[in-house]
Write a protein that holds these residues in place. Structure first.
Motif, PDB file in Angstrom:
ATOM      1  N   TYR A 102       0.692  -1.151   0.003  1.00 26.51           N
ATOM      2  CA  TYR A 102       0.121  -0.126  -0.001  1.00 26.51           C
ATOM      3  C   TYR A 102       0.930   1.287   0.020  1.00 26.51           C
ATOM      4  CZ  TYR A 102      -4.083  -2.967   0.917  1.00 26.51           C
ATOM      5  OH  TYR A 102      -5.090  -3.896   0.701  1.00 26.51           O
ATOM      6  N   ASN A 105       2.347   1.655  -3.452  1.00 24.06           N
ATOM      7  CA  ASN A 105       1.128   1.992  -4.263  1.00 24.06           C
ATOM      8  C   ASN A 105       0.809   4.006  -4.457  1.00 24.06           C
ATOM      9  OD1 ASN A 105       0.737  -0.341  -5.775  1.00 24.06           O
ATOM     10  ND2 ASN A 105      -0.831  -0.898  -4.112  1.00 24.06           N
ATOM     11  N   TYR A 166     -10.922   8.287   7.066  1.00 17.05           N
ATOM     12  CA  TYR A 166     -11.157   8.106   5.624  1.00 17.05           C
ATOM     13  C   TYR A 166     -12.492   8.494   5.374  1.00 17.05           C
ATOM     14  CZ  TYR A 166     -12.741   5.392   1.902  1.00 17.05           C
ATOM     15  OH  TYR A 166     -13.115   4.991   0.569  1.00 17.05           O
ATOM     16  N   PHE A 170     -13.281  11.237   2.389  1.00 20.58           N
ATOM     17  CA  PHE A 170     -14.021  10.683   1.157  1.00 20.58           C
ATOM     18  C   PHE A 170     -15.231  11.726   0.838  1.00 20.58           C
ATOM     19  CE2 PHE A 170     -17.950   8.519  -0.804  1.00 20.58           C
ATOM     20  CZ  PHE A 170     -17.274   7.818  -1.778  1.00 20.58           C
ATOM     21  N   CYS A 187      -8.576  13.959  -7.250  1.00 22.57           N
ATOM     22  CA  CYS A 187      -9.290  13.386  -6.308  1.00 22.57           C
ATOM     23  C   CYS A 187      -9.359  12.032  -6.414  1.00 22.57           C
ATOM     24  CB  CYS A 187     -10.834  14.351  -6.096  1.00 22.57           C
ATOM     25  SG  CYS A 187     -10.485  15.649  -5.430  1.00 22.57           S
ATOM     26  N   MET A 188      -9.776  11.500  -7.662  1.00 16.45           N
ATOM     27  CA  MET A 188      -9.754  10.109  -7.869  1.00 16.45           C
ATOM     28  C   MET A 188      -8.442   9.529  -7.477  1.00 16.45           C
ATOM     29  SD  MET A 188     -12.399   8.837  -9.586  1.00 16.45           S
ATOM     30  CE  MET A 188     -12.325   7.646 -10.892  1.00 16.45           C
ATOM     31  N   HIS A 189      -7.321   9.975  -7.789  1.00 20.12           N
ATOM     32  CA  HIS A 189      -5.919   9.485  -7.088  1.00 20.12           C
ATOM     33  C   HIS A 189      -5.999   9.652  -5.522  1.00 20.12           C
ATOM     34  CE1 HIS A 189      -4.391   8.624 -11.037  1.00 20.12           C
ATOM     35  NE2 HIS A 189      -4.538   9.604 -11.582  1.00 20.12           N
ATOM     36  N   HIS A 191      -8.256   9.874  -3.429  1.00 17.95           N
ATOM     37  CA  HIS A 191      -9.251   8.920  -2.863  1.00 17.95           C
ATOM     38  C   HIS A 191      -8.665   7.526  -2.598  1.00 17.95           C
ATOM     39  CE1 HIS A 191     -12.596   5.795  -3.298  1.00 17.95           C
ATOM     40  NE2 HIS A 191     -12.603   6.182  -1.968  1.00 17.95           N
ATOM     41  N   PHE A 192      -8.014   7.173  -3.820  1.00 18.54           N
ATOM     42  CA  PHE A 192      -7.381   5.886  -3.799  1.00 18.54           C
ATOM     43  C   PHE A 192      -6.141   5.663  -2.829  1.00 18.54           C
ATOM     44  CE2 PHE A 192      -4.438   2.862  -5.465  1.00 18.54           C
ATOM     45  CZ  PHE A 192      -5.206   1.811  -6.071  1.00 18.54           C
ATOM     46  N   LYS A 195      -7.605   5.557   0.761  1.00 24.48           N
ATOM     47  CA  LYS A 195      -8.188   4.058   0.944  1.00 24.48           C
ATOM     48  C   LYS A 195      -7.286   3.229   1.242  1.00 24.48           C
ATOM     49  CE  LYS A 195     -11.446   1.115   1.222  1.00 24.48           C
ATOM     50  NZ  LYS A 195     -12.371   1.111   2.202  1.00 24.48           N
ATOM     51  N   ASN A 196      -6.092   3.254   0.706  1.00 22.87           N
ATOM     52  CA  ASN A 196      -5.283   2.471   1.028  1.00 22.87           C
ATOM     53  C   ASN A 196      -4.461   2.538   2.376  1.00 22.87           C
ATOM     54  OD1 ASN A 196      -4.890   1.318  -1.522  1.00 22.87           O
ATOM     55  ND2 ASN A 196      -3.169   2.037  -2.264  1.00 22.87           N
ATOM     56  N   ARG A 199      -6.771   0.864   4.558  1.00 21.75           N
ATOM     57  CA  ARG A 199      -6.577  -0.688   4.398  1.00 21.75           C
ATOM     58  C   ARG A 199      -5.419  -0.947   5.421  1.00 21.75           C
ATOM     59  NH1 ARG A 199      -7.845  -1.655  -1.553  1.00 21.75           N
ATOM     60  NH2 ARG A 199     -10.003  -2.303  -1.308  1.00 21.75           N
TER      61      ARG A 199
ATOM     62  N   PHE B 170     -11.636   3.722 -16.143  1.00 16.53           N
ATOM     63  CA  PHE B 170     -11.112   4.683 -15.332  1.00 16.53           C
ATOM     64  C   PHE B 170     -11.193   5.996 -16.133  1.00 16.53           C
ATOM     65  CE2 PHE B 170      -7.828   7.856 -14.041  1.00 16.53           C
ATOM     66  CZ  PHE B 170      -8.090   8.129 -12.569  1.00 16.53           C
ATOM     67  N   LEU B 174     -13.996   9.321 -15.315  1.00 18.21           N
ATOM     68  CA  LEU B 174     -13.390  10.894 -15.299  1.00 18.21           C
ATOM     69  C   LEU B 174     -14.395  11.571 -16.387  1.00 18.21           C
ATOM     70  CD1 LEU B 174      -9.798  10.753 -15.395  1.00 18.21           C
ATOM     71  CD2 LEU B 174     -11.180  11.151 -13.495  1.00 18.21           C
ATOM     72  N   MET B 188     -17.273   7.116  -7.964  1.00 16.76           N
ATOM     73  CA  MET B 188     -16.289   6.898  -7.046  1.00 16.76           C
ATOM     74  C   MET B 188     -16.319   5.505  -6.578  1.00 16.76           C
ATOM     75  SD  MET B 188     -14.399   9.303  -6.019  1.00 16.76           S
ATOM     76  CE  MET B 188     -14.110  10.030  -4.169  1.00 16.76           C
ATOM     77  N   HIS B 191     -15.597   3.203  -9.462  1.00 19.23           N
ATOM     78  CA  HIS B 191     -14.066   3.101  -9.834  1.00 19.23           C
ATOM     79  C   HIS B 191     -13.364   2.092  -8.823  1.00 19.23           C
ATOM     80  CE1 HIS B 191      -9.947   4.842  -8.937  1.00 19.23           C
ATOM     81  NE2 HIS B 191      -9.792   4.165  -9.877  1.00 19.23           N
ATOM     82  N   PHE B 192     -13.903   2.177  -7.427  1.00 17.82           N
ATOM     83  CA  PHE B 192     -13.225   1.253  -6.545  1.00 17.82           C
ATOM     84  C   PHE B 192     -13.504   0.017  -6.598  1.00 17.82           C
ATOM     85  CE2 PHE B 192     -13.529  -0.629  -2.280  1.00 17.82           C
ATOM     86  CZ  PHE B 192     -12.341  -0.028  -1.668  1.00 17.82           C
TER      87      PHE B 192
END
Lengths: 236, 236
Positions: A102, A105, A166, A170, A187-189, A191-192, A195-196, A199, B170, B174, B188, B191-192
């Motif tokens: 994680y 990533n 988290y 979100f 924001c997509m990145h 959020h990813f 989330k990591n 986890r 992905f 977007l 969101m 995508h997850f």
């Protein structure tokens, strides 16, 4: 069984040696979390590259630990509590490897995000999440080495805090994206990454549950069927 | 070593028994992938609940397989190739458990997404990704049982296809979000899910790499340091 004391102490030495490797691996993973969050916040690509490269050392340690644990089982033929302890080594090295992944990533996204305008204080919020995860990991390793069930319970409780951080983040990302579509990709990145980190906390919780199991013989999650716990008792 | 043949055949029987459990676990995970994707596409909450519940059985099987593998190591003290084979059982059960987790996480989002307007054919695209992942898993299990390095290589190649499907999706998400901010929350979550399916493919690849390793003694990824491979040779 005639040589119980002799066998037990040789087993204990083996176990100590492999646990020392767990601590070494844990230290590398703690560094990875901290430096990945730092590289993200300071947009430090060389540091991110360093985190990605360091993950190989973590993976190699995991393989070594698992092989060493297998050799100990083959050599000492442990049963009951001893078998449970050596299996927990494998479980915990697996958790550490995943947390390391994680972090790697996370570091991978630094270069992508460095090319985008910052989204408010998102990377600061992620760094605060990462700090909490790092503390949970440090304490999970301490709880493991000291077989400290109280500290383990504390870690499991702290995971809820990380989950709440988290969830708040979100919702913030949703708001930022709705306010300005130019924020969407970043924001997509982000959020990813968040989330990591969340986890990572799950894996610290899993480590803490292993500690509880080692100390009490029972998994904290009572909802789990008993079959997989009692089957650790030696048969026949 | 005097009893080589006797020991080898007892070990083989043990290995076969635990491999049969791997296949059973694999079957449950294949079902989980398929049904999770179906529940998402058809907005079938009871089915999603069924997938979430079934994950417990997968987790229990993993624990049983790992304990059985540990007992085999303790009882048979395998070295070299035999040790490698029994360690691969633990690795593969770990991969299966993680794929099962991803399917469960996918099913968890069904109820959230059921309450939102559909975003184009996104759930259909995810089902197609899931079908590819399921086929990769089925073939990875076949390659494992038959020790088929060619099929393993084919699985590793197919993972790129899955990655490309994820990347395309992905970019679509977007676009959907930028076109209409009301799509943001659903995208969101979608995508997850897509990322989770992409990760299933990573674990199928990891299983295929284990097969390559069992057959050839070398990891496909040549960039990895040799230390963790050669250390499987018996010492002394």
């Amino acid at each position: 069984m005639e040589e119980q004391n002799h066998i037990a102490s040789a087993f204990d030495r083996d176990l100590e040696a492999v646990q020392a490797q767990i601590m070494k691996m844990g230290g590398l993973v703690e560094d990875a979390i901290r430096l990945a969050a730092k590289s993200l916040e300071t947009r430090d690509e060389p540091l991110a590259e360093q985190v990605r490269a360091a993950d190989t050392a973590i993976d190699v340690l995991e393989a070594e630990i698992n092989e060493k644990a297998a050799r100990i089982i083959a050599l000492r033929a442990p049963t009951a509590v001893d078998l449970r302890m050596i299996l927990s080594v494998m479980k915990i090295s697996g958790n550490l490897e995943r947390i390391g992944d994680y972090a790697k990533n996370m570091a991978k996204r630094t270069s992508v995000l460095s090319q985008m305008p910052p989204v408010n204080d998102s990377t600061g919020a992620i760094r605060r999440m990462a700090r909490l995860a790092e503390e949970m990991l440090k304490d999970a390793l301490d709880a493991y080495i000291r077989r400290d069930a109280d500290l383990a319970a504390d870690i499991i409780a702290r995971d809820e805090e990380l989950d709440q951080m988290y969830n708040a983040l979100f919702r913030e990302f949703l708001t930022f994206m709705m306010e300005d579509p130019r924020n969407i990709t970043a924001c997509m990145h982000l959020h990813f990454i968040a989330k990591n980190v969340e986890r990572m906390g799950d894996h610290c919780t899993s480590m803490a549950e292993q500690v509880t199991y080692l100390v009490t013989g029972a998994h904290p999650d009572e909802a789990r069927p008993k079959a997989d716990q009692t089957s650790l008792n030696p048969r026949g």
